[in-house]
Design a protein around this motif. Structure first.
Motif, PDB file in Angstrom:
ATOM      1  N   GLY A  35      30.098  41.264  31.337  1.00 36.86           N
ATOM      2  CA  GLY A  35      30.719  40.075  30.724  1.00 36.86           C
ATOM      3  C   GLY A  35      29.987  38.997  31.052  1.00 36.86           C
ATOM      4  O   GLY A  35      28.830  38.752  31.344  1.00 36.86           O
ATOM      5  N   TRP A  36      30.648  37.711  30.634  1.00 38.96           N
ATOM      6  CA  TRP A  36      29.915  36.313  30.797  1.00 38.96           C
ATOM      7  C   TRP A  36      30.815  35.371  31.554  1.00 38.96           C
ATOM      8  O   TRP A  36      31.983  35.444  31.548  1.00 38.96           O
ATOM      9  N   ALA A  49      34.411  35.730  29.500  1.00 39.25           N
ATOM     10  CA  ALA A  49      35.007  37.018  28.920  1.00 39.25           C
ATOM     11  C   ALA A  49      34.251  38.063  29.430  1.00 39.25           C
ATOM     12  O   ALA A  49      33.121  38.145  30.018  1.00 39.25           O
ATOM     13  N   THR A  50      35.093  39.092  29.308  1.00 42.19           N
ATOM     14  CA  THR A  50      34.478  40.592  29.733  1.00 42.19           C
ATOM     15  C   THR A  50      34.984  41.480  28.606  1.00 42.19           C
ATOM     16  O   THR A  50      35.815  41.510  28.226  1.00 42.19           O
ATOM     17  N   ILE A  51      34.089  42.695  28.764  1.00 46.45           N
ATOM     18  CA  ILE A  51      34.438  43.857  27.930  1.00 46.45           C
ATOM     19  C   ILE A  51      33.990  45.116  28.737  1.00 46.45           C
ATOM     20  O   ILE A  51      33.067  45.166  29.365  1.00 46.45           O
ATOM     21  N   ILE A  52      34.966  46.174  28.698  1.00 43.98           N
ATOM     22  CA  ILE A  52      34.935  47.303  29.228  1.00 43.98           C
ATOM     23  C   ILE A  52      34.137  48.575  28.210  1.00 43.98           C
ATOM     24  O   ILE A  52      34.194  48.138  27.140  1.00 43.98           O
ATOM     25  N   MET A  53      33.752  49.551  28.813  1.00 45.19           N
ATOM     26  CA  MET A  53      33.190  50.565  28.165  1.00 45.19           C
ATOM     27  C   MET A  53      33.869  51.045  26.919  1.00 45.19           C
ATOM     28  O   MET A  53      33.646  51.360  25.963  1.00 45.19           O
ATOM     29  N   ALA A  97      27.197  42.256  35.114  1.00 39.14           N
ATOM     30  CA  ALA A  97      27.354  43.764  34.840  1.00 39.14           C
ATOM     31  C   ALA A  97      28.123  44.387  36.074  1.00 39.14           C
ATOM     32  O   ALA A  97      27.558  44.172  37.258  1.00 39.14           O
ATOM     33  N   ASN A  98      29.045  45.244  35.946  1.00 38.15           N
ATOM     34  CA  ASN A  98      29.612  45.878  37.011  1.00 38.15           C
ATOM     35  C   ASN A  98      29.697  47.175  37.148  1.00 38.15           C
ATOM     36  O   ASN A  98      29.712  47.933  35.943  1.00 38.15           O
ATOM     37  N   ARG A  99      29.008  47.877  37.925  1.00 38.15           N
ATOM     38  CA  ARG A  99      28.819  49.419  38.220  1.00 38.15           C
ATOM     39  C   ARG A  99      29.464  49.899  39.097  1.00 38.15           C
ATOM     40  O   ARG A  99      29.685  49.664  40.198  1.00 38.15           O
TER      41      ARG A  99
END
Length: 116
Positions: A35-36, A49-53, A97-99
């Protein structure tokens, strides 16, 4: 570790457009969302904004209808298309980035300046 490199910031007039890019490298396996976020002078960092896989997106109210987040999973890259920019969009924009739903990684930030 995940390394994030942003590009695409700059100076634009109000009403103009910019496209930010963020490329992830390193331990990219397990990244579930990217995301940003942005931080204006004197203000706290905030979600843009975020986007998942799976491709599901989430936008801040200030970004809805003007910004579009997308990602290229094959290249581990996320994009933020920003249209109809306003002076209040001026900020440093950070890629996230979220891991494993646990670890957050941040880019170095890219400056976006919108002149009136």
């Amino acid at each position: 570790q995940v390394q994030l490199v942003e590009s695409g910031g700059g100076l634009v007039q109000a009403g103009g457009s910019l496209r930010l890019s963020c490329a992830a490298s390193g331990s990219v396996f397990g990244i579930n969302a990217m995301g940003w976020y942005r931080q204006a002078p004197g203000k706290e960092r905030e979600l843009v904004a975020t986007i998942i896989m799976g491709g599901i997106t989430n936008y801040a109210d200030s970004a809805k209808g003007r910004f579009t987040i997308s990602r290229d999973n094959a290249k581990n890259t996320v994009f933020l298309q920003m249209d109809s920019l306003k002076p209040e969009d001026t900020a440093v924009y950070y890629c996230n980035a979220n891991r494993w739903y646990k670890y957050d990684f941040w880019g170095q930030g890219t400056q976006v300046t919108v002149s009136s």
